[in-house]
Design a protein around this motif. Structure first.
Motif, PDB file in Angstrom:
ATOM      1  N   LYS A  94       0.821  -1.206   0.000  1.00 14.03           N
ATOM      2  CA  LYS A  94       0.000   0.000   0.000  1.00 14.03           C
ATOM      3  C   LYS A  94       0.861   1.265   0.000  1.00 14.03           C
ATOM      4  O   LYS A  94       0.538   2.253  -0.663  1.00 14.03           O
ATOM      5  CB  LYS A  94      -0.954  -0.008   1.192  1.00 14.03           C
ATOM      6  CG  LYS A  94      -2.038  -1.086   1.087  1.00 14.03           C
ATOM      7  CD  LYS A  94      -2.933  -1.107   2.325  1.00 14.03           C
ATOM      8  CE  LYS A  94      -4.020  -2.173   2.180  1.00 14.03           C
ATOM      9  NZ  LYS A  94      -4.875  -2.271   3.388  1.00 14.03           N
ATOM     10  N   GLN A  95       1.980   1.207   0.735  1.00 19.89           N
ATOM     11  CA  GLN A  95       2.889   2.358   0.736  1.00 19.89           C
ATOM     12  C   GLN A  95       3.460   2.601  -0.653  1.00 19.89           C
ATOM     13  O   GLN A  95       3.498   3.743  -1.139  1.00 19.89           O
ATOM     14  CB  GLN A  95       4.029   2.127   1.740  1.00 19.89           C
ATOM     15  CG  GLN A  95       3.593   2.176   3.190  1.00 19.89           C
ATOM     16  CD  GLN A  95       4.732   1.821   4.137  1.00 19.89           C
ATOM     17  OE1 GLN A  95       5.735   1.213   3.740  1.00 19.89           O
ATOM     18  NE2 GLN A  95       4.586   2.181   5.405  1.00 19.89           N
ATOM     19  N   GLY A  98       0.875   3.980  -3.033  1.00 27.03           N
ATOM     20  CA  GLY A  98       0.643   5.397  -2.768  1.00 27.03           C
ATOM     21  C   GLY A  98       1.707   6.270  -3.413  1.00 27.03           C
ATOM     22  O   GLY A  98       1.406   7.340  -3.973  1.00 27.03           O
TER      23      GLY A  98
END
Length: 498
Positions: A94-95, A98
């Protein structure tokens, strides 16, 4: 030497690096992506075109997303194909997603092209333990059908990273870049065939991450000269060891010839062959350097020798059995048992017991069974031995207090008090009659020159494979013969000789 790790070992070293050494997970991921980007550019050789990254939703997918970003920074057109449930994605994935949203990449649910400059597999990586099915299987199938140079990150998706087995289906790539340490599944069959060429990338997970728990498996990758016994410049033929070879029977002289030649080519100072009278002329012509003896000479010959090797072409007659009894019960010299010597051991438990007793007392013993011989020695099914070769070899090593070189497409060398060595040298050209006889001679010669049993067996198997590589470089895999292996047993490359 290089380490070969399981998924659980790799997870431990990864955790140690993050939690004990203090390198953040995001730094390791970034370094993995940097290494993969550098390798990709190296392989593409300056070409420009669209790169497809197939990314799962775990940390391997996170590596893929980080790689996509780096490629976008280098002005490559990048298409990112995300496969899996994003709601269940890992924190690092997810990082990375992003961050990637700020870069000019194209996201897709289905690849738009039939051909790409390069395709990257970042779907599963290490630790996959279930069959690839459903939408994931469809993605793997489509990835394989697309055209372009293909790279897998860490482990090709669908390959069991511990066993090399294909879990339903797998991607097939031109190259795999694996991070930190090499994974077992990409050196074992059939996983190694799916992996293509393997490159190991340093991302900061090193031997410092072991904290006293080294991997169980290792492989040699040294140059030939590093592993050969040291030569005394003032030595003589006695200095370099006397090998007693009990080998050959009627119509099986070739096994004795090959083993004797290999022993000489591996540095032994003297070789004496105990064989049947019918082989005498053949041996005198084929290996004039060798001394010859008969079964009646065996007790006196054992007093002369430094090392004994028995089995190649020996047969399983009463006379052969008598020879095996003599070298087990009548000597404490280092001993190599191969071929028919192993077959006789398998049906004479009293000799196995005597050998185990001697091994426990410190006798240096090497057994070199292929899978079928290992099955007979252990009483296990052939399929079980083939599927669990290092486990069965280690069990036999423990039972007999001996070094066991269990031979297959990948040979495992096991010895008490040692980690297991897997051999990665060699090729299919070596699958030819007499190849094992050459190995027996090589190991015996190394023992005669002072190596201990595990070291002699591990170096012998590796250098035997290197000999196969040298032969096939000149003649091709189809043309390789055991006699060629004997001639190249410890040959260094031309540049080393110059």
């Amino acid at each position: 030497m290089k380490y070969i790790v399981t998924a659980s070992e790799m997870r431990r070293y990864d955790e140690n690096t993050i939690e004990k050494i203090g390198i953040p997970a995001c730094v390791l991921m970034e370094r993995a992506a940097l290494e993969a980007a550098a390798l990709l550019e190296e392989q593409l050789g300056g070409k420009r075109g669209t790169v497809l990254v197939m990314a799962g939703t775990g940390n391997n997918g996170g590596d893929g997303l980080a790689l996509a970003r780096l490629l976008a920074e280098k002005k490559y057109p990048v298409e990112v194909w995300c496969v899996g449930d994003r709601e269940k994605a890992s924190v690092q994935w997810k990082q990375q997603m992003g961050i990637l949203g700020n870069y000019p990449v194209e996201f897709t649910d289905t690849p738009h092209r039939q051909e790409y400059l390069a395709l990257v597999d970042a779907l599963f990586g290490v630790g996959l333990s279930r069959k690839v099915e459903g939408g994931f299987a469809e993605a793997v199938d489509l990835f394989n059908r697309l055209q372009g140079w293909k790279l897998a990150l860490d482990v090709p998706s669908g390959v069991d990273s511990d066993t090399g087995q294909i879990l339903g289906c797998s991607v097939r790539v031109d190259m795999t870049v694996t991070f930190g340490f090499c994974k077992r599944g990409i050196v074992l069959y059939p996983g190694c065939e799916a992996a293509g060429k393997v490159r190991i990338a340093d991302i900061g997970i090193s031997e410092n991450s072991f904290f006293g728990r080294e991997p169980e498996l290792f492989a040699y990758d040294e140059e030939v000269t590093v592993l050969l016994p040291k030569r005394d410049k003032a030595g003589n033929k006695g200095t370099f060891g006397k090998v007693l070879l009990v080998a050959g029977s009627l119509n099986m002289a070739g096994a004795a010839v090959l083993a004797a030649r290999a022993a000489y080519r591996s540095g032994a100072g003297m070789v004496k062959v105990i064989t049947c009278g019918e082989n005498r002329v053949i041996l005198q012509q084929a290996v004039p350097e060798a001394l010859l003896g008969t079964v009646q000479d065996i007790e006196e010959s054992m007093k002369w020798a430094d090392v004994i090797a028995i089995g190649p072409g020996l047969g399983t007659s009463k006379e052969a059995l008598s020879c095996l009894q003599s070298v087990i019960e009548g000597s404490k010299l280092p001993l190599v048992v191969d071929a028919d010597g192993l077959n006789l051991l398998a049906v004479h438990p009293e000799l196995k017991a005597a050998l185990a007793k001697q091994g426990k007392s410190g006798r240096e013993i090497v057994l070199t069974p292929h899978v079928g011989e290992l099955a007979r020695l252990t009483g296990r099914a052939l399929e079980e031995c083939k599927a669990n070769l290092p486990v069965q070899a280690k069990a036999l090593s423990k039972a007999l207090h001996a070094t066991v070189a269990a031979k297959d497409a990948r040979t495992f060398i096991c010895g008490e008090g040692h980690r297991t060595c897997i051999n990665l040298s060699g090729n299919s050209g070596m699958a030819t009659a007499g190849s094992g006889d050459v190995l027996t001679g090589m190991i015996a010669a190394f023992l005669a020159q002072g190596m201990e049993s595990f070291e002699a067996a591990s170096a012998g198997v590796y250098l035997h494979g290197r000999a196969g590589e040298k032969v096939t470089e000149e003649r091709g895999e189809y043309a390789c013969m055991a006699g060629d292996l004997a001639e190249y047993a410890t040959a260094t490359d031309r540049r080393s000789r110059e």
